[in-house]
Design an enzyme around this catalytic site. Sequence first.
Site, PDB file in Angstrom:
ATOM      1  N   HIS A   1       0.832  -1.207   0.000  1.00 42.06           N
ATOM      2  CA  HIS A   1       0.000   0.000   0.000  1.00 42.06           C
ATOM      3  C   HIS A   1       0.871   1.264   0.000  1.00 42.06           C
ATOM      4  O   HIS A   1       0.716   2.142  -0.853  1.00 42.06           O
ATOM      5  CB  HIS A   1      -0.916  -0.035   1.232  1.00 42.06           C
ATOM      6  CG  HIS A   1      -1.791   1.168   1.383  1.00 42.06           C
ATOM      7  ND1 HIS A   1      -3.127   1.144   1.075  1.00 42.06           N
ATOM      8  CD2 HIS A   1      -1.522   2.438   1.794  1.00 42.06           C
ATOM      9  CE1 HIS A   1      -3.644   2.354   1.281  1.00 42.06           C
ATOM     10  NE2 HIS A   1      -2.692   3.156   1.735  1.00 42.06           N
ATOM     11  N   GLU A   2       1.795   1.312   0.939  1.00 41.36           N
ATOM     12  CA  GLU A   2       2.632   2.513   1.041  1.00 41.36           C
ATOM     13  C   GLU A   2       3.539   2.660  -0.178  1.00 41.36           C
ATOM     14  O   GLU A   2       3.819   3.772  -0.625  1.00 41.36           O
ATOM     15  CB  GLU A   2       3.455   2.500   2.338  1.00 41.36           C
ATOM     16  CG  GLU A   2       2.616   2.503   3.618  1.00 41.36           C
ATOM     17  CD  GLU A   2       1.568   3.601   3.665  1.00 41.36           C
ATOM     18  OE1 GLU A   2       1.776   4.670   3.052  1.00 41.36           O
ATOM     19  OE2 GLU A   2       0.509   3.376   4.302  1.00 41.36           O
TER      20      GLU A   2
ATOM     21  N   HIS B   1       1.652   4.489  -2.837  1.00 46.69           N
ATOM     22  CA  HIS B   1       1.737   5.947  -2.665  1.00 46.69           C
ATOM     23  C   HIS B   1       3.103   6.440  -3.136  1.00 46.69           C
ATOM     24  O   HIS B   1       3.223   7.470  -3.794  1.00 46.69           O
ATOM     25  CB  HIS B   1       1.586   6.329  -1.189  1.00 46.69           C
ATOM     26  CG  HIS B   1       0.182   6.281  -0.669  1.00 46.69           C
ATOM     27  ND1 HIS B   1      -0.857   6.961  -1.258  1.00 46.69           N
ATOM     28  CD2 HIS B   1      -0.352   5.641   0.407  1.00 46.69           C
ATOM     29  CE1 HIS B   1      -1.973   6.748  -0.567  1.00 46.69           C
ATOM     30  NE2 HIS B   1      -1.691   5.953   0.447  1.00 46.69           N
TER      31      HIS B   1
ATOM     32  N   HIS C   1       3.420   6.706  -6.845  1.00 44.24           N
ATOM     33  CA  HIS C   1       2.666   7.862  -7.328  1.00 44.24           C
ATOM     34  C   HIS C   1       3.527   9.121  -7.186  1.00 44.24           C
ATOM     35  O   HIS C   1       3.551   9.981  -8.061  1.00 44.24           O
ATOM     36  CB  HIS C   1       1.383   7.983  -6.492  1.00 44.24           C
ATOM     37  CG  HIS C   1       0.282   8.757  -7.142  1.00 44.24           C
ATOM     38  ND1 HIS C   1      -0.838   9.142  -6.457  1.00 44.24           N
ATOM     39  CD2 HIS C   1       0.116   9.211  -8.404  1.00 44.24           C
ATOM     40  CE1 HIS C   1      -1.637   9.803  -7.277  1.00 44.24           C
ATOM     41  NE2 HIS C   1      -1.084   9.860  -8.459  1.00 44.24           N
TER      42      HIS C   1
END
Length: 679
Positions: free
Chosen positions: A468-469, A472, A475
């Site tokens: 998940h991290e 980010h 991105h």
Amino acid sequence: MKNPLLQQQGLPAFSQIKAEHVEPAIDTLLEQNRQAIAELIEKTATPDWDNFVAPLEALHDRLSRAWSPVSHMNSVVNNDALREAYNSCLSKLSAYHTELGQHKGLYEHFNQIANSEQFKQYNAAQQKAITNALRDFRLSGIELDEAQQQRYKDIRQQLSSLKSKFSENVLDATQAWTLDIEDESRLSGLPESARAMAKQAATAAEVDGWRFTLEFPSYFAVITYADDAALREQIYEAFATRASEQGPNAGQWDNTDLIKQILALRHESAQLLGFNNYAEESLATKMAETPQQVLDFLNDLADKGKPYAEKDLTEVQAYAREHHAIDTLNAWDIPYYSEKLREHRYSISQEDLKPYFPEDKVVQGMFDVVERLYGIRISEQHDIDTWHDDVRFFDIRDRNGELRGQFYLDLYARANKRGGAWMDECIVRRRTEASLQTPVAYLTCNFSAPVDNDHALFTHNEVETLFHEFGHGLHHMLTLVDSASVSGINGVPWDAVELPSQFMENWCWQKESLQLFARHYQSDEPLPDTLFERMLAAKNFQSGMQLVRQLEFALFDFRLHHEYDPAQPCNVGALIDEVREQVAVIKPPAYHRFANSFSHIFAGGYAAGYYSYKWAEVLSSDAFAEFEEHGIFDADTGQRFLAAILEQGGSRDAMDLFIEFRGRPPTVDALLRHSGIAA
Ligand code: ZN
């Protein structure tokens, strides 16, 4: 000696940053920025991108490059001196940002650029950076006349003290209630860890036996595991009535009035800014465009999800009847029997899976996944200055060997490090006349460190968190946008920013990708199919009930702000009843006052925005479905996702970007299917 925070070249020199550098550096930069901004406005009679926006961006960048390592070190290698320096800068920075947000000169210059002929020649990112800036000026009340502006400021101030009073009340009410138990037989069913926690609380309070509180871990353990139904009911009532006129501490710390005042002030300030209601104001910075769009979205999910929630409830009722001879399930019985049913069906624990997720394989496997998808290369760099010996550092290069971004990876929990997991910006991508500044990220987790030089083994939850991290992080790092305020995660609307992160989690649930990295740390055996099947089934356990619960919160929050009418201030209780009638399958007792402790919307930033959780999940599921259709390692699809989403940052409208990737607007189908709820 030179202050390392004032040197703006390359990576921060963490090992040289000391608490005593912080305040002088920030003071200097704030002072220089204020002066430079005044001069900039003064000397640019005809502002444009090059003579005005670019130099302004450089000033912002300088400040954030100095502040980022301080704020990061305050989170991960905290000490008293650093904390003090950090806190004294916080108020100065916030005053500075408020000042800029209300700065007429800046606003007029941005306005002039937006209305110039040249504006049309700018690229999409530049145009977006300028229109976002204007939008934010308007949302801080810059266009109001003097009297209105005064009123607007008063409202903001009142709201901020009401919101902090709201959370103080919740905190006080939570801490005021305790339950001491001396008869050990009443603890039946509670796991060892919960008993130890209760014992510790009793010892700290110098009482005999075990102490239970309304802190979430204590409440959660009792409501989920305690065999004693009366005990569960007692803690349930205390928890459900916090900060209200009901329950064991009725009338103390009551938030009922604060809710009314907060709603009235939000409505008034929204109208001052020209919106019909606060829901519209909330959407001004989000991907969703109109209140009706949000309501349709939530209602559609509710219609589709409710039958599955009813089925989940029927199953747990049948289970309680058959296996425990219980005919009626009260609200405080449902978590308990649900847990029993879950154990009965899928006896799987995070511990069973751990040997299959050794750190080296997981981290390398995650890199393999994104290298295959996006045609990038990730390689570790050594001898980089960091804040702790455990920290690793990596380069990301594209297929031509060009540096795209870099990141610090700080995986383990340790003393003086804030809990949880997060991605944060160290350096943001921007292009100046002289050079290209490539982005740098911090990826921070709190996993268990290896013991005695052995392998660190992760739980599956931890693996999911890491992916998940990293989503980010990608991105932030793979962006190709050259204007800092819309590059990477900057300028991405709140309800879209979780798309790349939740999207990455999918590779933790696919057999094909798990084969890459879910391998036994000793034997190298892949994760057995039986374990995989159980893991998947357990993931979707009661997903119907979970879905309608989230929808209940989201619909309540959104309608509360959307339907507000000063002539007939809303009856909060009646609205909750109405929403529950529509979506809920569990009807709580009449004394339940969940709004009174709903801090997300009354004290936090989620007002008329709670729907964002589901909205982003829909986007990430639907984006992943495109990969399911073409193969989860399909490089073409990966390339398209990279080009349409990851590289674009906040430079374009989030819906347009989604449609560019998916070929159509998002639908809820994939989310429902991934949750085991298929129409
Ligand atoms: Zn996230």
